[in-house]
Design a protein around this motif. Sequence first.
Motif, PDB file in Angstrom:
ATOM      1  N   GLY A  71       6.470  -3.331   6.566  1.00  0.00           N
ATOM      2  CA  GLY A  71       7.044  -2.633   5.412  1.00  0.00           C
ATOM      3  C   GLY A  71       8.386  -3.220   5.007  1.00  0.00           C
ATOM      4  O   GLY A  71       8.636  -3.454   3.819  1.00  0.00           O
ATOM      5  N   HIS A  74       7.876  -6.610   3.319  1.00  0.00           N
ATOM      6  CA  HIS A  74       7.453  -6.493   1.917  1.00  0.00           C
ATOM      7  C   HIS A  74       8.623  -6.088   1.024  1.00  0.00           C
ATOM      8  O   HIS A  74       8.793  -6.624  -0.076  1.00  0.00           O
ATOM      9  N   LEU A  75       9.442  -5.137   1.479  1.00  0.00           N
ATOM     10  CA  LEU A  75      10.602  -4.742   0.673  1.00  0.00           C
ATOM     11  C   LEU A  75      11.566  -5.904   0.474  1.00  0.00           C
ATOM     12  O   LEU A  75      12.138  -6.067  -0.604  1.00  0.00           O
ATOM     13  N   THR A 102       4.945   1.436   0.110  1.00  0.00           N
ATOM     14  CA  THR A 102       4.610   0.063   0.452  1.00  0.00           C
ATOM     15  C   THR A 102       3.402   0.009   1.377  1.00  0.00           C
ATOM     16  O   THR A 102       2.480  -0.777   1.157  1.00  0.00           O
TER      17      THR A 102
END
Length: 108
Positions: A71, A74-75, A102
């Motif tokens: 997560g 991805h952020l 996400t």
Amino acid sequence: MTAARHDHILAHLRAAGLGALADLGFRGLDNDVLDPVIVTNFHASRTHKLTPGQQDANRVLAVGRAPVEHGFAHLKNWRTLTKLRTDPARATRLLRALLVLTNLEVNR
């Protein structure tokens, strides 16, 4: 991270009654064996091999940490938080919501 920063994080986790799954950077900082706040992997070396139980424990810990690590990755890739200018308490709630969204998007 400095030892003082680790101690600060450890004190906040203890005060809140929370725990954390951490990487080997936090190894050895939580000395309370009966009630650990920070759980880390077992460390192997050339002379000290891990037992099958320790390998299983490392595997379980990795499974627990993987969704959070993915997560955050991805952020970071989406550069979602680069222009965030808000109160840290609001940012924490926003970050939690973004991690949930996400994970939903990635699993879809």
